[in-house]
Scaffold this active site. Structure first.
Site, short mmCIF file in Angstrom:
data_model
loop_
_atom_site.label_atom_id
_atom_site.label_comp_id
_atom_site.label_asym_id
_atom_site.label_seq_id
_atom_site.Cartn_x
_atom_site.Cartn_y
_atom_site.Cartn_z
CE1 TYR A 32 -3.22 3.14 0.81
CE2 TYR A 32 -1.91 3.37 2.20
CZ TYR A 32 -2.19 3.57 1.86
OH TYR A 32 -3.07 4.86 1.71
N GLY A 33 0.66 1.81 -1.08
CA GLY A 33 1.56 3.52 -0.74
C GLY A 33 1.93 4.12 0.24
CB SER A 76 -7.62 18.90 9.86
OG SER A 76 -7.38 17.81 10.65
NE ARG A 131 -14.63 28.83 -5.49
CZ ARG A 131 -14.99 28.96 -6.81
NH1 ARG A 131 -15.74 28.77 -6.68
NH2 ARG A 131 -14.73 30.24 -7.54
#
Ligand code: OXD
Ligand code: MN
Length: 613
Positions: free
Chosen positions: A211-212, A266, A520
């Site tokens: 796994y990465g 988060s 944004r």
């Protein structure tokens, strides 16, 4: 046995130290073949992986992979930093002596790649020519082809990076051996996996996962743990789990750069890929440098600089959608070469889906497979609520697929850093933003960074799971030394960055709604921070930092209820006093914490006590 010399000759890999290292591990792991890889091999390796069933097509120029179902995340318990000096033991780095761990890992790896190809992946974790490039070269050896394909996306990969080294011995030796995934006892008392960074030997030995997060050694182990250690040992830099963005003010022509750390979940990647809100878009352009790692150093002109050592994004898919992160969706669009891992997949239509991609999963479940490869249509009523994608499913794409990638992301100079921000997910107490102009207080704030424990049962109500500087899983040496080094590196800069703590996640105590829309609109408090640094606004001083006055925040085009705004711009004294007690206990764990940090803690506590409720 592999003909190592012939493979290295064929690839023109001439660095004698690299050749020695490859030969040693080819012998130890018993690999059948050795193959040197460069970025130019991507298309061929993709085809081989498709032919072998390791990848499946996910529309035009996109791919799908599934990892073993017990191998889907980084394992913090099995991750260890080793050196020969016990003084490097910290609270979070799981230190073990290298005299114990190296032989143990060599034992695990012995013969474990028999019958497999050992891929040699020479890489650079920096823009070429950067001041920190001497610490950025490495060679990952891996026996898994999909790991190679991820490395090509996440790092600059090429033989020349290693042949051209000034000191041929100065590269990280990063060995990845997958092992027999079905027999490693993942998560049991008999867990066979070990992910070890032998930091003072610049050697990384990872066994037992493909796994990465455990296998992309350039990113996770070199870019963070090894870099943190190297930065400290050389006294030259910091290696941090930070995002890095640029903000261009079209009216003044000025460019600003902000980096910062956020514990996982988060919203760091969403922030890093943020676009300006429509109403501010005529004036400001936000550009992307990186979502996960920044190396920071003082440049020749005396300013603090930062750069992203990575070449790609290994992003969490969950909850990525048009609202939360449209930039990410563009970055993984058809034709980008993206590799999706552990999302839901429909082989008939070659579509992918993950929780939060759309409000509801595809209505027609025909052909859809969940992340384990099981047909959704065959689920029993009890299984109906189970997620289609693994919560840690990922997309892997290169930086130049990100539509607002900064034009100078690949330049050797790096970018001057104006601000360093920290932020966790906290439902109360933490205001929208509080600026910190004092270095020691900024470092103190980073050391006491945390996020709410995911399950209430994990801790005391209101207590955070502390994650100093968002580096808890990557701490390489003792936290006291780390704080000292941070103070020294940033303190040496001629122009001090401003620090800030941000929180987009405060909720109404009654009905639980988020008090700030986030995404944004998060640009707005950041613009205020830059204005504060420029002396254009003055804010309101509190014990825990400077908060914006309501009228100083640019809220054009927004509609935040007055009572919500008031709440996110005030300090809850009683909750903060409780927090100071938790912080004291947290900091006490760290040996040799610099006096400046304790002084900052006491100052904040005293100022809070003096503050009106
Ligand atoms: C991580 C990541 O695990 O960035 O922190 O993938
Ligand atoms: Mn990360």
């Amino acid at each position: 046995m592999a003909d190592v010399e012939a493979a290295l000759d064929a690839a023109g890999l001439s660095n004698p130290k690299v050749r020695e290292y490859v030969a040693y591990y080819a012998e130890l792991t018993g690999a059948e073949r050795v193959e040197v890889v460069t970025a130019a091999d991507d298309a061929r390796l993709i085809q081989e992986a498709l032919d072998a069933g390791e990848l499946e097509p996910a529309g035009e120029g996109r791919y799908y992979s599934r990892s073993y179902h017990k191998d889907t995340a980084r394992s913090e318990e099995r991750t260890i930093v080793s050196t020969s000096n016990e003084a490097d033991k910290g609270v979070y780095n799981n230190w073990r002596p290298s005299s114990e761990m190296k032989p143990l890992l060599h034992d695990r790896m012995r013969g474990a790649s028999a019958g497999k190809t050992m891929y040699v992946v020479p890489y650079l974790m920096s823009p070429p020519g950067n001041d920190l490039a001497p610490w950025a070269a490495g060679v990952e050896l891996t026996d898994t082809r999909t790991v190679v394909l991820h490395m090509i996306r996440m790092a600059r990969v090429g033989v020349d990076y290693l042949n051209d080294l000034e000191d041929p011995d100065l590269f990280v030796r990063a060995v990845h051996v997958t092992g027999d995934l079905e027999n490693l006892g993942q998560g049991t008392p008999d867990d066979q996996r070990y992910f070890v960074t032998v930091a003072d030997e610049r050697t990384i030995l990872h066994f037992g996962s493909s796994y990465g997060g455990n296998a992309l050694l350039g990113k996770i182990a070199h870019g963070l743990r090894q870099a943190a250690y190297d930065g400290w040992a050389s006294k030259k830099f910091l290696g941090e789990q930070y995002m890095l963005i640029g903000i261009h003010d079209k009216e003044t022509g000025k460019d600003y750069h902000i980096c910062g750390g956020f514990p996982s979940a988060s919203g760091k990647t969403n922030l890093a890929m943020m676009l300006a809100p429509d109403t501010l878009g005529d004036r400001y352009h936000v550009s992307f440098y990186g979502d996960d790692i920044a190396w920071l150093w003082v440049g020749q002109d005396g300013r603090l600089y930062g750069m992203n050592p990575e070449y790609g994004v290994f992003g969490v898919a969950k909850d990525t959608n048009e609202n939360t992160n449209p930039t990410a969706l563009r970055s993984v669009a058809p034709g980008t070469g993206t590799i999706f891992t552990n999302v839901a997949y429909n082989p008939a239509t070659q579509e992918v889906w993950w929780e939060g991609r759309t409000p509801e999963p595809p209505a027609d479940t025909t052909g859809w497979l969940d992340w384990k490869g099981d047909p959704i249509a065959d689920r029993s009523p009890e299984q109906a609520g189970e997620p289609w994608a693994h919560p840690n499913s990922r997309f892997t794409t290169t930086l130049d697929n990100v539509p607002n990638i900064a034009q100078d992301y690949d330049e050797p100079a790096g970018v001057p850093i104006d601000a360093i921000i920290f932020g966790g997910r906290t439902r109360d107490r933490e205001p929208l933003i509080r600026a910190i102009t004092d270095l020691a207080e900024g470092v103190y704030d980073g050391l006491t960074l945390g996020a709410e424990a995911t399950f209430a049962a994990e801790g005391v109500d209101g207590q955070l799971r502390y994650d100093p500087m968002s580096n808890r899983p990557f701490m390489a040496y003792s936290e006291g030394d780390y704080a000292r080094h941070y103070l020294d590196v940033v303190g040496a800069a001629s122009e001090q960055p401003i620090f800030a703590h941000v929180n987009w996640f405060q909720r109404d105590p009654e009905d639980g709604h988020f008090l700030w829309p986030g995404y944004r609109d998060n640009l707005r408090p950041l613009l205020w921070l830059l204005q504060l640094k420029n002396g254009e606004v003055e804010g309101r001083r509190t014990a825990v930092g400077i908060l914006p006055k309501e009228e100083e925040l640019n809220l054009e085009g927004m509609d935040v209820p007055a009572e919500d705004l008031e709440r996110i711009l005030t300090i809850d004294k009683a909750r903060w006093q409780q927090e100071m007690g938790f912080r004291e206990e947290h900091l006490k764990q760290f040996a040799n914490l610099p006096d400046e940090i304790w002084e900052a803690h006491r100052r904040v506590a005293a100022d809070l006590d003096a503050e009106e409720a």
